[in-house]
Write a protein that holds these residues in place. Structure first.
Motif, PDB file in Angstrom:
ATOM      1  N   LEU A 178       0.803  -1.218   0.000  1.00 25.71           N
ATOM      2  CA  LEU A 178       0.000   0.000   0.000  1.00 25.71           C
ATOM      3  C   LEU A 178       0.835   1.267   0.000  1.00 25.71           C
ATOM      4  N   GLY A 179       2.138   1.167   0.025  1.00 25.13           N
ATOM      5  CA  GLY A 179       2.970   2.339   0.236  1.00 25.13           C
ATOM      6  C   GLY A 179       3.184   3.218  -0.971  1.00 25.13           C
ATOM      7  N   TYR A 180       3.381   2.639  -2.141  1.00 28.40           N
ATOM      8  CA  TYR A 180       3.906   3.406  -3.279  1.00 28.40           C
ATOM      9  C   TYR A 180       2.971   4.525  -3.729  1.00 28.40           C
ATOM     10  N   ALA A 181       1.755   4.179  -4.162  1.00 27.19           N
ATOM     11  CA  ALA A 181       0.867   5.176  -4.767  1.00 27.19           C
ATOM     12  C   ALA A 181       0.389   6.213  -3.766  1.00 27.19           C
ATOM     13  N   THR A 182       0.310   5.862  -2.476  1.00 26.77           N
ATOM     14  CA  THR A 182      -0.215   6.808  -1.500  1.00 26.77           C
ATOM     15  C   THR A 182       0.794   7.901  -1.139  1.00 26.77           C
ATOM     16  N   PHE A 183       2.054   7.744  -1.525  1.00 27.06           N
ATOM     17  CA  PHE A 183       3.097   8.684  -1.123  1.00 27.06           C
ATOM     18  C   PHE A 183       2.886  10.069  -1.731  1.00 27.06           C
ATOM     19  N   ARG A 184       2.303  10.165  -2.903  1.00 30.52           N
ATOM     20  CA  ARG A 184       2.068  11.449  -3.561  1.00 30.52           C
ATOM     21  C   ARG A 184       0.635  11.934  -3.420  1.00 30.52           C
ATOM     22  N   ILE A 203      -9.938  -1.132  -0.290  1.00 25.44           N
ATOM     23  CA  ILE A 203      -9.709   0.180   0.331  1.00 25.44           C
ATOM     24  C   ILE A 203      -9.943   1.286  -0.687  1.00 25.44           C
ATOM     25  N   PHE A 204     -10.806   2.233  -0.332  1.00 25.57           N
ATOM     26  CA  PHE A 204     -11.072   3.419  -1.154  1.00 25.57           C
ATOM     27  C   PHE A 204     -10.507   4.643  -0.451  1.00 25.57           C
ATOM     28  N   MET A 205      -9.879   5.538  -1.228  1.00 23.74           N
ATOM     29  CA  MET A 205      -9.349   6.791  -0.684  1.00 23.74           C
ATOM     30  C   MET A 205      -9.800   7.971  -1.537  1.00 23.74           C
ATOM     31  N   ALA A 206     -10.352   9.005  -0.897  1.00 24.91           N
ATOM     32  CA  ALA A 206     -10.657  10.281  -1.540  1.00 24.91           C
ATOM     33  C   ALA A 206      -9.535  11.249  -1.195  1.00 24.91           C
ATOM     34  N   GLU A 225      -6.422  15.936  -6.789  1.00 21.70           N
ATOM     35  CA  GLU A 225      -5.821  14.618  -6.938  1.00 21.70           C
ATOM     36  C   GLU A 225      -6.876  13.591  -7.361  1.00 21.70           C
ATOM     37  N   THR A 226      -6.400  12.485  -7.897  1.00 21.03           N
ATOM     38  CA  THR A 226      -7.296  11.399  -8.283  1.00 21.03           C
ATOM     39  C   THR A 226      -7.674  10.563  -7.058  1.00 21.03           C
ATOM     40  N   LYS A 227      -8.741   9.779  -7.200  1.00 23.39           N
ATOM     41  CA  LYS A 227      -9.113   8.820  -6.163  1.00 23.39           C
ATOM     42  C   LYS A 227      -8.213   7.585  -6.276  1.00 23.39           C
ATOM     43  N   LEU A 228      -8.132   6.819  -5.194  1.00 20.86           N
ATOM     44  CA  LEU A 228      -7.404   5.556  -5.206  1.00 20.86           C
ATOM     45  C   LEU A 228      -8.327   4.438  -4.732  1.00 20.86           C
ATOM     46  N   LEU A 229      -8.237   3.294  -5.402  1.00 23.20           N
ATOM     47  CA  LEU A 229      -8.949   2.113  -4.953  1.00 23.20           C
ATOM     48  C   LEU A 229      -7.997   0.922  -5.030  1.00 23.20           C
ATOM     49  N   TYR A 230      -7.793   0.296  -3.886  1.00 22.06           N
ATOM     50  CA  TYR A 230      -6.917  -0.865  -3.770  1.00 22.06           C
ATOM     51  C   TYR A 230      -7.774  -2.112  -3.582  1.00 22.06           C
ATOM     52  N   ARG A 231      -7.568  -3.094  -4.465  1.00 23.51           N
ATOM     53  CA  ARG A 231      -8.311  -4.349  -4.376  1.00 23.51           C
ATOM     54  C   ARG A 231      -7.563  -5.346  -3.498  1.00 23.51           C
ATOM     55  N   SER A 242      -7.034   1.513  -9.431  1.00 23.43           N
ATOM     56  CA  SER A 242      -7.684   2.812  -9.601  1.00 23.43           C
ATOM     57  C   SER A 242      -7.910   3.175 -11.060  1.00 23.43           C
ATOM     58  N   ASP A 243      -6.993   2.785 -11.936  1.00 17.86           N
ATOM     59  CA  ASP A 243      -7.102   3.145 -13.349  1.00 17.86           C
ATOM     60  C   ASP A 243      -7.843   2.095 -14.168  1.00 17.86           C
ATOM     61  N   LYS A 244      -8.450   1.118 -13.511  1.00 23.17           N
ATOM     62  CA  LYS A 244      -9.160   0.054 -14.217  1.00 23.17           C
ATOM     63  C   LYS A 244     -10.666   0.105 -13.987  1.00 23.17           C
ATOM     64  N   LEU A 245     -11.154   1.130 -13.308  1.00 16.59           N
ATOM     65  CA  LEU A 245     -12.555   1.170 -12.894  1.00 16.59           C
ATOM     66  C   LEU A 245     -13.306   2.346 -13.512  1.00 16.59           C
ATOM     67  N   GLY A 246     -12.910   2.732 -14.691  1.00 15.77           N
ATOM     68  CA  GLY A 246     -13.587   3.817 -15.389  1.00 15.77           C
ATOM     69  C   GLY A 246     -12.874   5.139 -15.227  1.00 15.77           C
ATOM     70  N   PRO A 247     -13.073   6.063 -16.145  1.00 10.70           N
ATOM     71  CA  PRO A 247     -12.325   7.321 -16.149  1.00 10.70           C
ATOM     72  C   PRO A 247     -12.682   8.288 -15.035  1.00 10.70           C
ATOM     73  N   ASP A 248     -13.868   8.160 -14.439  1.00 11.55           N
ATOM     74  CA  ASP A 248     -14.306   9.164 -13.471  1.00 11.55           C
ATOM     75  C   ASP A 248     -13.441   9.191 -12.218  1.00 11.55           C
ATOM     76  N   LEU A 249     -12.934   8.028 -11.789  1.00  9.68           N
ATOM     77  CA  LEU A 249     -12.057   8.008 -10.624  1.00  9.68           C
ATOM     78  C   LEU A 249     -10.749   8.743 -10.876  1.00  9.68           C
ATOM     79  N   GLN A 250     -10.401   8.919 -12.146  1.00  9.37           N
ATOM     80  CA  GLN A 250      -9.122   9.522 -12.501  1.00  9.37           C
ATOM     81  C   GLN A 250      -9.213  11.026 -12.754  1.00  9.37           C
ATOM     82  N   VAL A 251     -10.396  11.593 -12.569  1.00 10.34           N
ATOM     83  CA  VAL A 251     -10.556  13.039 -12.710  1.00 10.34           C
ATOM     84  C   VAL A 251     -10.100  13.704 -11.417  1.00 10.34           C
TER      85      VAL A 251
END
Length: 395
Positions: A178-184, A203-206, A225-231, A242-251
């Protein structure tokens, strides 16, 4: 909300921040135009959490001091009440900004003991207090013990603390990948959510930074920032999807609260996110990967009306899933009160067991999947309708 004394009435626990006022509105950041920013919370006096006891007559009594919660002041932002040691009593976790977190263990006599440091959830595994903002608790590995997740500011890592079932937690952030993507990212609202109904909580993060001029200080960080979702991959780690669940999470948005609900009663969990200076976003889950599910609505009788503190176990084939009706969670958000259980390919539930705060145990057997059931304490199943809704999408 939680019950500190198991008297059947919900009390009110509040995480408080710092003693800021217009009279002590300090200037922080470089002394030049455009560089002013929010001050570090330790520039101000920390505040005590507050606990109000429900008198049962429409009024509350402040028991902050007698409960011993008032002996501790800090900069609280996130709060979740859950049963950390499975003793049937609600405990309180508070994520503190830039200071060690609090974990108040319920002494079962109306008082609490603060034990975050000895339990291993006060600071990171390298001994640092981080910018705790959002938090949630849930059983992520099926062992029946609630684990804790906390979001932090950029240049820190969101933290996962795994419950070792002996009063101690371990910082499992990097073991769980869980460390890498959450750092930024600067996380606020966060939720354990089985978005694909496979039986493992994800885990979902706004996210969104606190400074609209952050790029002047951290060139690689953005305000929106974009949303994050960890499966949860079911093997002790999480995959960033996060980038596999549709474009809206990446806005990119400057997001804060994240609330969870099955808004259309179709069996998969949706998320509502509040954004600073922008419209909220409702992320509608499009089918839970086609897996089976069960939702449980609780009605307390001897226990509090909403069943807060009740523990539910669902057995379906080789899946044993635990959840708890918790108080607080996420960041400045309230949630659907129903407990949701993903079942994967399993379509029969052999057992549903509810352990109420009062000590009552209700047991249901041979329950059909893909439905919402309502359970009243001491009575069992009662009839209640949950019609499905068709929600029009904004495009």
């Amino acid at each position: 909300m939680a019950s500190r004394t198991a008297d059947g009435k919900l009390d009110l626990a509040i995480a408080n921040y710092v003693a800021w006022s217009p009279d002590n509105n300090l200037w922080c950041g470089d002394e030049k135009p455009g560089y002013r920013g929010y001050c570090h919370p330790n520039k101000f006096r920390g505040q005590k959490p507050t606990l109000y006891h429900n008198n049962g007559d429409g009024a509350f009594t402040d028991v902050t001091e007698t409960s011993k919660i008032g002996a501790h002041a800090s900069s609280g932002l996130g709060i979740v009440t859950f049963d950390l040691d499975n003793d049937g009593w609600q405990d309180i976790f508070i994520a503190n900004d830039a200071n060690p977190n609090f974990l108040f263990r319920n002494n079962r006599d109306g008082s609490f003991s603060e034990m975050a440091l000895q339990a291993g959830v006060a600071v990171s595994e390298d001994g640092k207090a981080e910018a705790g903002m959002g938090t949630d608790a849930a059983d992520i590995d099926g062992d029946g013990w609630s684990d804790v997740f906390i979001t932090h500011l950029d240049l820190e890592h969101a933290r996962l603390y795994r419950n070792l079932s002996d009063g101690f937690f371990e910082d499992a952030t990097f073991a769980a990948k869980l460390g890498y993507a959450t750092f930024r990212h600067s996380g606020f609202g966060t939720l354990f959510i089985d978005y694909d109904n496979d039986g493992a909580r994800d885990i979902f993060m706004a996210n969104g930074h606190i400074l609209d001029n952050i790029e002047l200080y951290h060139a690689e960080t953005r305000y929106a920032e974009t949303k994050l979702l960890y499966r949860n991959n079911g093997r002790g780690a999480f995959d960033n999807v996060s980038d596999k669940l549709g474009p809206d999470l990446q806005v990119p948005r400057v997001s804060r609260g994240a609330a969870m609900a099955d808004v259309d009663n179709d069996g998969d969990l949706d998320v509502l996110v509040s954004n600073n200076g922008q419209a909220p976003q409702l992320f509608l889950n499009e089918g839970g990967a086609g897996n089976h599910w069960l939702e449980v609505a609780l009605i307390g009788a001897r226990s509090n009306r909403d069943g807060v503190g009740a523990r539910v176990k669902v057995v379906s084939g080789n899946l044993v899933s635990h959840d708890e009706r918790k108080g607080g969670r996420s960041y400045q958000s309230a949630h659907d009160g129903r407990l949701s259980f993903g079942l994967g390919v399993r379509n029969k539930i052999e057992l549903v067991e509810i352990r109420w705060p009062s000590g009552t145990i209700d047991t249901l057997k041979n329950i059909e999947a893909d439905r919402v059931i309502t359970v009243k304490e001491g009575v069992g199943l009662i009839s209640q309708s949950y019609p499905r809704w068709v929600i029009r999408r904004n495009r």
